[in-house]
Scaffold this motif. Sequence first.
Motif, PDB file in Angstrom:
ATOM      1  N   LEU A 139       3.796  -6.277  -0.352  1.00 60.40           N
ATOM      2  CA  LEU A 139       4.214  -5.243   0.581  1.00 60.40           C
ATOM      3  C   LEU A 139       5.651  -5.470   1.015  1.00 60.40           C
ATOM      4  CD1 LEU A 139       0.914  -5.617   1.183  1.00 60.40           C
ATOM      5  CD2 LEU A 139       1.443  -3.796   2.787  1.00 60.40           C
ATOM      6  N   THR A 188       7.365   1.840   3.972  1.00 61.03           N
ATOM      7  CA  THR A 188       6.571   0.739   3.432  1.00 61.03           C
ATOM      8  C   THR A 188       6.302   0.994   1.953  1.00 61.03           C
ATOM      9  OG1 THR A 188       5.480   0.475   5.587  1.00 61.03           O
ATOM     10  CG2 THR A 188       4.450  -0.589   3.686  1.00 61.03           C
ATOM     11  N   GLU A 222       4.281  -0.574  -1.455  1.00 58.55           N
ATOM     12  CA  GLU A 222       3.186  -1.465  -1.845  1.00 58.55           C
ATOM     13  C   GLU A 222       3.180  -1.573  -3.363  1.00 58.55           C
ATOM     14  OE1 GLU A 222      -1.677  -1.453  -1.632  1.00 58.55           O
ATOM     15  OE2 GLU A 222      -0.520  -0.509  -0.011  1.00 58.55           O
TER      16      GLU A 222
END
Length: 449
Positions: free
Chosen positions: A396, A442, A444
């Motif tokens: 992440l 974010t 991932e």
Amino acid sequence: MATQYGQGYGEWGDPGSQGAGGRPHRLPAALRAPIEARSWGELCYLLLSLPIGIVMFTYSVTMFSLGAGLLVTFLGIPVLAAALAGCRGFAALERARARGLLGLDVAAPEPLRVKGDGPMAWIGAILKSGTSWRQMLYTVVQFPWAVFSFVVGVVFWTCGWSLLTYPLWFWALPLNGGQNGIQLYGDETHQFYLDNPFEITVTALVGLLITLATPWIVRGLTTVDRLLVYGLLGPSRLATRVVELESDRGVVVDTAAADLRRIERDLHDGAQARLVNLAMDLGLAKEKLTEDPQAAARMVDEAHGEVKTALQELRDLARGIHPAVLTDRGLDAALSAVASRCTVPVQVEVDLPTRPVPAIEGIAYFTVSELLQNVSKHARASRATVDVWRVENRLLLQVTDDGVGGADASGGSGLAGLAGRLDAVDGVLVVDSPVGGPTRITAELPWRA
């Protein structure tokens, strides 16, 4: 590109507390359920399931039995193919019915891949199609469930409304021994009728409870229908995965081609142009070396400066392809170097037990690099942070800033292209950037050590 997962239920949506135009409902969900369009649509679905299920079941069992019995001859093969073709037609009907009455939008499965021309090629393709056999399985499994759900739905619905409206029609029952009402019990010595005001009121209240519960019972029954339609009539997980991989492969190829064009453009417009000018300047200096040594020295000095500039451009270009610090020292040092070139102070926090594979490490590096470039160019922020950590088998990355916000990952933006690159390796990009800030993005990625 993916920022959300899951299968929606179409137009019905979530049975929340808002009505048309976003206004709150005046009645709670338990009270308005019997009169909602969704409840009536689900009831119609159950009512239609039985006759359609009888037709599908009869067709499938008859055609399959006939085809299996004729397999000792050549005629059994085309009969089985015809059975599967009919089941594909029934499947299309069921998807349309689920879409219209249940609000369940299930994509059509992959088409037949017929290799060659002629009827035999088509027969071979449909017999080898796992989708066709799953659709035939649906026509067989759906029938007993349709019988059960039809009976339960009709019994509860008719009993509920009949008892609820009992005060309106009980007087129409024929007199039976001086009694006017429904007989609950009777033998030679005792009879019990629902004929006085108290009993009529209690009957109506019981009918109200059944009426209020029936939509939720029907909804539970149609949940099984949703699972059957979604699991047996939609595209298989393997086919969906193949489509995703083909799309991702296209994204990777396009990205690689774009990177090659960028490198070619940078070389042509930058270092190559400077080296051509450098060769010309050195040629002129060589000619002036004997005639005007001082002018030749000045030209050599200018050429030396051009060499330094060209070398710096080549270093920047090489860093853009794959920085040496990333290969030698990993993400922590590489991201710290990127942060030092940002126009705002950046705090970098990398918490990784080991290093991922170079491909994932490179994607993570360039993702943070591009996000920090966006901070420098568009965010108007005073500070930013970069956090990198691992959760189970996922890597992440999170970049936040206190800028003006409003970052948009819609088609055509730089974030959309970044999300496409991440999706090509089963990654996800989530953008949280309200107008006025702050912005939190974010990423991932799969962890592959």
